[in-house]
Design a protein around this motif. Structure first.
Motif, short mmCIF file in Angstrom:
data_model
loop_
_atom_site.label_atom_id
_atom_site.label_comp_id
_atom_site.label_asym_id
_atom_site.label_seq_id
_atom_site.Cartn_x
_atom_site.Cartn_y
_atom_site.Cartn_z
N GLU A 172 7.51 -12.15 -9.81
CA GLU A 172 7.78 -12.21 -11.24
C GLU A 172 6.89 -13.21 -11.95
N GLU A 173 6.49 -14.27 -11.27
CA GLU A 173 5.68 -15.30 -11.90
C GLU A 173 4.24 -14.85 -12.13
N ARG A 174 3.71 -13.95 -11.28
CA ARG A 174 2.29 -13.60 -11.31
C ARG A 174 2.00 -12.23 -11.91
N VAL A 175 2.81 -11.24 -11.61
CA VAL A 175 2.50 -9.86 -11.98
C VAL A 175 2.31 -9.66 -13.48
N PRO A 176 3.18 -10.20 -14.36
CA PRO A 176 3.02 -9.89 -15.79
C PRO A 176 1.67 -10.29 -16.37
N ASN A 177 1.03 -11.32 -15.81
CA ASN A 177 -0.22 -11.82 -16.37
C ASN A 177 -1.45 -11.39 -15.59
N PHE A 178 -1.29 -10.45 -14.67
CA PHE A 178 -2.41 -9.94 -13.89
C PHE A 178 -3.00 -8.72 -14.60
N SER A 179 -4.27 -8.43 -14.32
CA SER A 179 -4.94 -7.28 -14.92
C SER A 179 -4.13 -6.00 -14.72
N ALA A 180 -3.73 -5.37 -15.83
CA ALA A 180 -2.92 -4.15 -15.74
C ALA A 180 -3.69 -3.03 -15.06
N LEU A 181 -4.93 -2.82 -15.48
CA LEU A 181 -5.70 -1.71 -14.92
C LEU A 181 -5.93 -1.91 -13.43
N CYS A 182 -6.16 -3.14 -13.02
CA CYS A 182 -6.38 -3.45 -11.61
C CYS A 182 -5.16 -3.02 -10.78
N ILE A 183 -3.97 -3.43 -11.22
CA ILE A 183 -2.75 -3.10 -10.49
C ILE A 183 -2.47 -1.60 -10.53
N LEU A 184 -2.58 -0.98 -11.71
CA LEU A 184 -2.24 0.44 -11.84
C LEU A 184 -3.20 1.31 -11.03
N PHE A 185 -4.48 0.96 -11.02
CA PHE A 185 -5.47 1.69 -10.21
C PHE A 185 -5.09 1.62 -8.73
N ALA A 186 -4.75 0.42 -8.26
CA ALA A 186 -4.40 0.25 -6.85
C ALA A 186 -3.12 0.99 -6.50
N GLU A 187 -2.15 0.99 -7.41
CA GLU A 187 -0.91 1.72 -7.15
C GLU A 187 -1.18 3.20 -6.94
N ARG A 188 -2.05 3.76 -7.75
CA ARG A 188 -2.34 5.19 -7.63
C ARG A 188 -3.11 5.51 -6.35
N LEU A 189 -4.02 4.64 -5.96
CA LEU A 189 -4.71 4.85 -4.68
C LEU A 189 -3.72 4.74 -3.52
N SER A 190 -2.85 3.75 -3.58
CA SER A 190 -1.88 3.56 -2.51
C SER A 190 -0.95 4.76 -2.40
N ASP A 191 -0.47 5.26 -3.52
CA ASP A 191 0.41 6.43 -3.51
C ASP A 191 -0.32 7.65 -2.96
N ALA A 192 -1.61 7.78 -3.28
CA ALA A 192 -2.37 8.97 -2.89
C ALA A 192 -2.57 9.05 -1.39
N VAL A 193 -2.85 7.92 -0.76
CA VAL A 193 -3.08 7.95 0.69
C VAL A 193 -1.77 7.91 1.46
N ASN A 194 -0.66 7.77 0.72
CA ASN A 194 0.68 7.85 1.32
C ASN A 194 0.83 6.87 2.47
N ALA A 195 0.30 5.68 2.27
CA ALA A 195 0.39 4.66 3.31
C ALA A 195 0.54 3.30 2.66
N ALA A 196 1.37 2.48 3.24
CA ALA A 196 1.61 1.16 2.68
C ALA A 196 0.74 0.10 3.35
N PHE A 197 -0.54 0.46 3.65
CA PHE A 197 -1.39 -0.59 4.21
C PHE A 197 -1.73 -1.59 3.11
N PRO A 198 -1.99 -2.82 3.47
CA PRO A 198 -2.19 -3.87 2.47
C PRO A 198 -3.39 -3.58 1.56
N ILE A 199 -3.26 -3.97 0.31
CA ILE A 199 -4.35 -3.90 -0.66
C ILE A 199 -4.46 -5.26 -1.33
N GLY A 200 -5.65 -5.85 -1.25
CA GLY A 200 -5.91 -7.11 -1.93
C GLY A 200 -6.61 -6.86 -3.25
#
Length: 483
Positions: A172-200
């Motif tokens: 909660e302390e970090r997510v609201p102020n992080f780049s929105a596009l960066c997070i949303l892009f990574a979420e979509r890639l993660s969902d697409a490969v259907n795997a919860a491997f780590p993403i930095g």
């Protein structure tokens, strides 16, 4: 962290009256981080006592090197599959004893997200902000976030970056102020490969910045860029490359996404095509690439979001930058940038954005388009790399032109077409007719060029003229055609 500090403190001893150099990891490395997974090789580096041995032990691996005369060491790890957190022991061994630094790190994909204000725009400023923040925290605990501090360096490429905080899971302390596009892009890639491997995810952004500041001196020299005059701090030549990007390049990452261009309207805009071409290739060469080219032959995927809309009365220089963002070829990837991909955002008009119409709040659609293009490029999924592009422009009458596209299209609105007159002025062009894959527009008989999506403001939200007639509903690429 207390254990780490106690162990490192043993390095600060005196032997025969000589003070030993501190043994430590570079600032990039902290617990809970993500190291780039296979097929690339991750790198861990740091500082220590010259001529001592640096050793990294994890799982069944033991890798070592001799610390050089400048007190630096670097160890390349063998390619590793995705993994949860692994315990590393990073050690210095010398005649004065052994120092151990424990490190917990996972293997996954690491993305750098860079550019100016629309990439910097944080998750708490977009549409449905609370819902998006809660979703990220609840569903993407396999992500790790790191934000580069906004610093400049005018003369040298720094060895180390400074960061706002250590690698952290979404909280909660970090997510609201992080780049929105960066997070949303990574979420979509993660969902697409259907795997919860780590993403930095590395947020390296600064609003109001020009491409020259993010470019190394090599880029500016190659493009014969005019030297910046009366510029200090964030827009000085190479100032952000030196302080915020170069220090990241001694390790490997999956790739980068980029949203920048607005600040180059009326500033070196004619150099932008050379700048983006050379910047992408320079980043690709400079970031440590490991021993393999990359997944499916894509060594360093680089995503470019083209300039979005702004409520300025039909400024066509915005279209010039959109065109230059594709190296004047209209699409990415292309022959000059085969590892690049793109997303259009010119149709996401947002007159009521609290931070101004130049900052549309719909970053979800941008992330959808950019992630789908990345999935096609990197994973060869059955998705489009970009929106419709013209394959021919035919004159059926003196006052009209018919544009045939590379796929079936649909007319959603009527706005987007314009033509340029011999005196350099522009006029809007009306749609006359359409078929499954073509659009006919009215054109002055003296027009010298036909254009699409070249104005600063083009249409209301998702109401431009031409979109792909399929489930992706992609807006046509910005293009121009000499008549």
């Amino acid at each position: 962290m207390k254990i780490l500090l106690i162990l490192v403190s043993f390095a600060l001893v005196h032997a025969n009256g000589q003070e030993l150099a501190e043994f430590r990891l570079a600032s990039y490395y902290t617990n809970n981080m993500v190291l780039q997974m296979e097929p690339k090789s991750a790198v861990i580096w740091g500082y220590g006592q010259p001529d001592a041995e640096a050793v990294i032990s994890y799982e069944s691996n033991r890798l070592s090197t001799t610390i050089d005369a400048n007190g630096e060491w670097s160890i390349t790890l063998p390619p590793h599959p995705p993994s949860e957190s692994i315990d590393f022991a990073v050690q210095q061994i010398s005649s004065f004893g052994m120092v151990t630094i424990p490190l917990k790190a996972a293997f996954g994909d690491v993305w750098v997200c860079s550019g100016q204000s629309n990439m910097a725009m944080s998750l708490n400023l977009i549409y449905n902000a609370s819902e998006e923040i809660n979703k990220t925290i609840a569903n993407y605990q396999h992500f790790r976030l790191r934000k580069v501090s906004r610093n400049t360096s005018l003369d040298v490429e720094l060895d180390e970056a400074t960061f706002n905080y250590d690698w952290t899971a979404p909280e909660e302390e970090r997510v609201p102020n992080f780049s929105a596009l960066c997070i949303l892009f990574a979420e979509r890639l993660s969902d697409a490969v259907n795997a919860a491997f780590p993403i930095g995810l590395i947020d390296a952004t600064w609003p109001g910045t020009r491409i020259e500041a993010w470019s190394s001196s090599r880029v500016l020299e190659y493009c014969n860029t005019p030297l910046a005059t009366n510029e200090t701090n964030r827009n000085a030549d190479s100032a952000l490359w030196n302080a915020m990007i170069a220090p990241l390049t001694r390790t490997s990452v999956k790739g980068a996404i980029w949203l920048q261009g607005e600040q180059n309207i009326d500033y070196n805009e004619d150099y932008y095509a050379c700048h983006i071409l050379t910047l992408v290739n320079d980043w690709k060469r400079t970031f440590f690439q490991g021993e393999l080219a990359g997944e499916n032959g894509v060594a360093f995927p680089f995503g470019v979001v083209q300039n979005g809309p702004v409520w300025i009365n039909y400024n066509y220089k915005w279209g010039d930058i959109r065109w230059h963002q594709t190296v004047d070829l209209g699409v990415l990837p292309n022959a000059l940038l085969p590892d690049a991909f793109t997303a259009a955002s010119y149709d996401l008009t947002d007159h009521l954005s609290p931070t101004g119409s130049i900052h549309p709040r719909d970053k979800q659609t941008v992330a959808d388009r950019l992630a789908n293009a990345a999935r096609r490029l990197i994973y060869n999924e059955n998705l489009s790399l970009y929106g419709p592009v013209p394959v021919s422009v035919d004159q059926l009458a003196a006052d009209s032109r018919t544009i045939t596209y590379d796929r079936n299209v649909k007319l959603v609105g009527a706005a987007g077409f314009a033509f340029q007159l011999p005196d350099g002025n522009y006029e809007l062009s009306d749609v006359i007719a359409s078929t499954a894959n073509s659009v006919t527009v009215a054109v002055n008989s003296t027009a010298v060029q036909l254009l699409y999506a070249f104005s600063s403001y083009i249409c209301e939200y998702k109401q431009c003229a031409v979109y792909s007639d399929d489930f992706e509903n992609l807006p046509a690429q910005a293009w121009k055609w000499d008549l």
